[in-house]
Write a protein that holds these residues in place. Structure first.
Motif, PDB file in Angstrom:
ATOM      1  N   VAL A   1       0.006  -5.419  -2.120  1.00 46.36           N
ATOM      2  CA  VAL A   1      -0.456  -4.033  -2.078  1.00 46.36           C
ATOM      3  C   VAL A   1      -0.364  -3.420  -3.471  1.00 46.36           C
ATOM      4  O   VAL A   1       0.601  -3.658  -4.188  1.00 46.36           O
ATOM      5  N   THR A   2      -1.393  -2.677  -3.846  1.00 49.20           N
ATOM      6  CA  THR A   2      -1.356  -1.896  -5.082  1.00 49.20           C
ATOM      7  C   THR A   2      -1.551  -0.434  -4.695  1.00 49.20           C
ATOM      8  O   THR A   2      -2.492  -0.114  -3.972  1.00 49.20           O
ATOM      9  N   VAL A   3      -0.643   0.444  -5.108  1.00 49.81           N
ATOM     10  CA  VAL A   3      -0.756   1.857  -4.760  1.00 49.81           C
ATOM     11  C   VAL A   3      -1.265   2.628  -5.981  1.00 49.81           C
ATOM     12  O   VAL A   3      -0.680   2.546  -7.058  1.00 49.81           O
ATOM     13  N   LEU A   4      -2.375   3.343  -5.777  1.00 48.53           N
ATOM     14  CA  LEU A   4      -2.983   4.128  -6.849  1.00 48.53           C
ATOM     15  C   LEU A   4      -2.680   5.601  -6.634  1.00 48.53           C
ATOM     16  O   LEU A   4      -2.727   6.092  -5.508  1.00 48.53           O
TER      17      LEU A   4
ATOM     18  N   ALA B   1       3.076  -1.813  -7.248  1.00 45.04           N
ATOM     19  CA  ALA B   1       2.303  -2.982  -6.853  1.00 45.04           C
ATOM     20  C   ALA B   1       3.268  -4.102  -6.531  1.00 45.04           C
ATOM     21  O   ALA B   1       4.306  -4.231  -7.178  1.00 45.04           O
ATOM     22  N   GLY B   2       2.944  -4.879  -5.531  1.00 41.91           N
ATOM     23  CA  GLY B   2       3.828  -5.982  -5.189  1.00 41.91           C
ATOM     24  C   GLY B   2       3.489  -6.552  -3.835  1.00 41.91           C
ATOM     25  O   GLY B   2       2.517  -6.119  -3.201  1.00 41.91           O
ATOM     26  N   PRO B   3       4.269  -7.525  -3.383  1.00 41.49           N
ATOM     27  CA  PRO B   3       4.045  -8.103  -2.060  1.00 41.49           C
ATOM     28  C   PRO B   3       4.159  -7.017  -0.985  1.00 41.49           C
ATOM     29  O   PRO B   3       4.987  -6.105  -1.114  1.00 41.49           O
TER      30      PRO B   3
ATOM     31  N   LEU C   1       6.263  -2.034   1.455  1.00 41.83           N
ATOM     32  CA  LEU C   1       6.366  -1.248   2.682  1.00 41.83           C
ATOM     33  C   LEU C   1       7.807  -1.022   3.123  1.00 41.83           C
ATOM     34  O   LEU C   1       8.150   0.058   3.592  1.00 41.83           O
ATOM     35  N   THR C   2       8.639  -2.031   2.993  1.00 38.30           N
ATOM     36  CA  THR C   2      10.000  -1.878   3.509  1.00 38.30           C
ATOM     37  C   THR C   2      10.921  -1.225   2.486  1.00 38.30           C
ATOM     38  O   THR C   2      11.835  -0.498   2.849  1.00 38.30           O
ATOM     39  N   ALA C   3      10.687  -1.472   1.208  1.00 36.82           N
ATOM     40  CA  ALA C   3      11.558  -0.868   0.205  1.00 36.82           C
ATOM     41  C   ALA C   3      10.734  -0.274  -0.929  1.00 36.82           C
ATOM     42  O   ALA C   3      10.769  -0.756  -2.057  1.00 36.82           O
ATOM     43  N   PRO C   4       9.976   0.786  -0.619  1.00 38.27           N
ATOM     44  CA  PRO C   4       9.154   1.382  -1.679  1.00 38.27           C
ATOM     45  C   PRO C   4      10.038   1.973  -2.775  1.00 38.27           C
ATOM     46  O   PRO C   4      11.079   2.556  -2.489  1.00 38.27           O
TER      47      PRO C   4
END
Lengths: 276, 560
Positions: free
Chosen positions: B495-498, B506-508, B513-516
């Motif tokens: 996932v990449t968050v813009l 960005a990351g797996p 999701l579990t540890a933003p």
């Protein structure tokens, strides 16, 4: 919000039927004039100018003693064909350039649009008078002049219709696929604009009839002895007191066809509006 | 006739279309003061038609066949146009899905909010303006005294939706009809608007009809839920009961399709290391407007990196205005970046599509959000698919026919659909055709730009399953752009968050999701509606905390 909640009433089909009937009638007369006319339209059937209607000469005679009805019927073919040819030409030029300008944008669009602005800023009838006075009043010149002055308006409309389409996703997708100009213009865009452009065609043709009739009325239209409606109205104006039909009949024909074309546009527009 | 306290009473209402379909089929329902009845169902279930009937309005092509709609005891279908005008706004008000389409862009907001009250002569102009200002303050709009002087395009989408609600509440109606009032909003904005709407309904003691396709949203606001299917109410009961013990299969499907973050259940896609055998974008800067000093006037992307490998799905998450659609257009070659490089399977790739080779264009395919506008409505599906086959592969005749049948089967559509036109198929089916057209090119990289956002929950789920299948079976590299974390949680490898054109995280998928790490990502994960009563209040509290943190954050140099 209130507009959203307003009810739409379906347009009566009667307008459509009526306008098509009137137009079909004139087209039929135009076709018939090739095969049969009551009299020879250039023949002097009477020694009296502006003779009132009589047996065999139902609309009387004109200023030279020719049969008004025969000339009116013959003029139907000439007037309608010239207007149709001019409108067709105006649309061929205007639609192609308009859609192209919408699609390409940039410099091409800017240049074409400014040229069109200039053409539209000139009074049509003056342009017509000047060109016809310079080149002579022949049928090809008249058709091309009318096509030229009306192509500018057609360009505006087709460019606006095209500009709405260009932003749509399917156009973007077709472009990103690398499609050529031909497919983009005629494969993707044309099917959407055919209907509004057909509506414009009818309206534009009524303008063209009026435009050419006006030129004829000032003597720069179709030249005698050939008959067209505008020319007939002019020639026979002075006979209004003895045989008013000679001037009123062609004027009425111009009015009838123009009104029928406008009603057709209304009806088509209504159909298109309720269909979506 | 009407029981006391019942604002709206619908009896045996049947509405038929010109084609003879029963859009609403013998529906009866009642709504009392202070009660929020949610109408929930897939698109085409008749929920909007039913809600509009409460306003005495039928869309063109529809007719009432039987039944009555009584509002405060009066039969709305027996009223004259004048009586209906008096009714609307005063006794029943409408909050539309798209506030942007409901406001006239050339009139100031307050003038539009109070227009109906002035037309009715219900309030004097000064009283109406005071009332509007009170409502703006109540709806937490910034600068309530002056914001109403702005034009609709000068406020954000979430703010405009609040003006729409203010317009609905201006004359203190007995019934508020809300048609998907938050569906067009970003998830984080949705939380805020939902909370305000819920409070407004409670404080005004208004009855409300709330149309939605999203059960999780409805659960937060409705006192009762009516589930609609094919024009009938198949299940109706108190919210908690419907969620806890659904009777109908359809209701269960709706509950199953509800957005939730699977990270909490531990069922996540295994993360893969970043690949470069697909599409790779480095340091992309892009924007709009005239360039000055090498930088466009308005920057939508600032130094964005993204890589996707064959056989993986990379999700790009962001709200409207985050630059995610610009990113899709840059990758597809439709928008030239100001700087940055693109590589396809390791080889340099030209920025603009016209500089790319036909093979490169074929290998990258874009599927867009609005399935309607992506398909030329004047072309049959045979022409749509056939054109791509002919263009890229020179396929015609029997070969093309066979391939088209394959493609339709691949997206689970029957082969006889080839002769249909886009207007003859549903929204979900159109999106399948869009995917089929992309597949016709035999791409390596598939860019999906919000392809499920315009679809209702259950249909969206099936499209997502389809995309997942394409990755697994065809080994496609998929870039899946969405505004909704829950949508992608099940399928994305990474996932990449813009936000404001920058990659904030960005990351797996599992890690994000579990540890933003970033407060904005935390806000996003907290804003995904959950199917439990009371979630809205929790989310709103979290939102307030995180918003404060975000305002102080260093990445907040650019105002929203």
């Amino acid at each position: 919000m209130t507009a959203m909640l307003s009810r739409q009433r379906p347009r009566p089909r009667a307008t459509l039927v009526l306008s098509i009937a009137v137009l079909a009638f004139f087209v039929l007369i135009g076709c018939m004039s090739l095969i049969w006319l009551p009299q020879d339209p250039t023949d002097f059937v009477s020694t009296d100018p502006f003779a009132p209607p009589s047996a065999g000469i139902w609309l009387g005679t004109d200023q030279l003693g020719r049969d008004v009805l025969s000339r009116l019927m013959d003029g139907t073919r000439i007037t309608l064909l010239m207007a149709f040819a001019a409108t067709l030409l105006a649309h061929l030029i205007g639609d192609t350039l308009g859609l192209l300008a919408a699609l390409r944008g940039g410099l091409l669009d800017a240049v074409l649009s400014r040229i069109v602005d200039v053409i539209l800023s000139l009074p049509k009838i003056i342009v017509g008078l000047v060109v016809v006075a310079a080149l002579g009043a022949s049928i090809p010149v008249l058709v091309v002049v009318a096509a030229f002055v009306y192509a500018a308006g057609v360009f505006r409309i087709s460019r606006a219709l095209g500009a709405d389409l260009v932003r749509l996703d399917y156009m973007q997708i077709a472009r990103s696929r690398g499609e050529g100009l031909g497919w983009l213009l005629f494969g993707e865009m044309l099917p959407h604009v055919v209907r509004p452009l057909a509506t414009d065609f009818a309206l534009r043709m009524s303008f063209a009839i009026l435009f050419m009739s006006s030129l004829s009325f000032v003597g720069l239209g179709v030249q005698p002895p050939m008959a067209d409606w505008g020319g007939m109205a002019k020639e026979n104006l002075e006979g209004l007191s003895t045989n008013p039909l000679a001037a009123i009949a062609p004027a009425a024909a111009i009015a009838l066809v123009s009104i029928a074309l406008n009603l057709l546009v209304d009806a088509l527009d209504g159909e298109a509006g309720s269909g979506r | 006739m009407t029981a006391p306290g019942k604002v709206l009473a619908v009896e045996d209402l049947t509405i038929v279309s010109n084609a003879g379909t029963r859009v609403v089929d013998g529906v009866s329902l009642r709504v009392a003061r202070g009660e929020v009845l949610a109408l929930i169902g897939a698109s085409g279930s008749g929920k909007t038609t039913l809600a509009l009937a409460a306003l005495g309005h039928l869309r063109p092509g529809l007719a009432r066949q039987a039944g009555t709609v009584r509002l405060d005891g009066a039969d709305v279908f027996a009223m004259t146009a004048q009586q209906l005008n008096d009714l609307r706004g005063r006794k029943v008000a409408y909050v539309a899905q798209s506030a942007a389409a409901a406001f006239n862009p050339r009139l100031r907001l307050t003038d539009q909010v109070i227009e109906s009250a002035l037309l009715h002569g219900a309030q004097s102009e000064s009283a109406a303006r005071l009332r509007a200002t009170d409502l703006f303050r109540y709806l937490a709009l910034p600068n309530p005294e002056t914001i109403g002087r702005r034009f609709p395009y000068q406020v954000s989408g979430g703010q405009l939706q609040r003006f729409m609600i203010a317009m609905g509440l201006q004359e203190e109606p007995l019934l508020l009809v809300c048609d998907e009032p938050t569906s067009a909003l970003d998830v984080t904005t949705q939380v805020e608007v939902m909370r305000l709407l819920k409070n407004a309904i409670a404080d005004n003691d208004t009855a409300a009809l709330f149309v939605s396709h999203d059960l999780a949203v409805v659960a937060q606001i409705a006192t009762r839920i009516a589930v609609m299917r094919a024009g009938r109410i198949v299940e109706c009961g108190p919210t908690a009961e419907i969620i806890a013990a659904p009777r109908e299969d359809y209701t269960r499907a709706l509950i199953a399709a509800c957005g939730h973050l699977p990270g909490r259940d531990g069922a996540l896609v295994p993360a893969a290391a970043p690949h470069t055998d697909g599409l790779e974008a480095r340091s992309i800067v892009a924007g709009y407007g005239r360039a000055e000093g090498g930088q466009p006037a308005v920057l939508s992307l600032r130094d964005v990196d993204l890589a996707v490998g064959r056989g993986e799905i990379v999700a790009v998450i962001g709200e409207s205005g985050s630059g995610k659609s610009t990113l899709a257009r840059v990758l597809a070659g439709l928008h030239a970046p100001a700087s940055g490089t693109l590589r396809l399977a390791g080889a340099p790739l030209a920025a603009l599509d016209r500089d790319r080779s036909k093979a490169e264009r074929r290998r990258i395919q874009l599927v867009v959000q609005m399935a309607d506008t992506a398909l030329n409505p004047r072309h049959s599906l045979r022409r749509i698919l056939g054109r791509t086959l002919k263009f890229f592969h020179g396929l015609t005749g029997a070969q093309a026919e066979a391939r088209m049948a394959d493609l339709l089967a691949r997206v689970s559509l029957p082969a006889e659909y080839l002769d249909r036109y886009p207007t003859q198929i549903s929204g979900g089916e159109k999106q399948r055709v869009n995917l089929a057209r992309a597949l016709a090119a035999e791409p390596e990289v598939l860019i999906c730009d919000e392809i499920t956002s315009a679809l209702d929950t259950i249909v969206a789920q099936s499209i997502i399953a389809l995309v997942k299948g394409l990755r697994d079976e065809l080994g496609l590299a998929v870039i899946f752009i969405s505004h909704d974390l829950a949508t992608v949680a099940d399928i994305a490898n990474r996932v990449t968050v813009l936000r404001h054109g920058r990659v904030v995280e960005a990351g797996p998928t599992a890690a994000v999701l579990t540890a933003p790490q970033n407060p904005y990502t935390k806000l996003l994960t907290a804003s995904v509606p959950e199917l439990r009563v009371g979630w809205l209040e929790d989310a709103a509290a979290t939102r307030d905390d995180l918003s404060a943190a975000l305002r102080q954050g260093p990445s907040e140099a650019v105002p929203a």
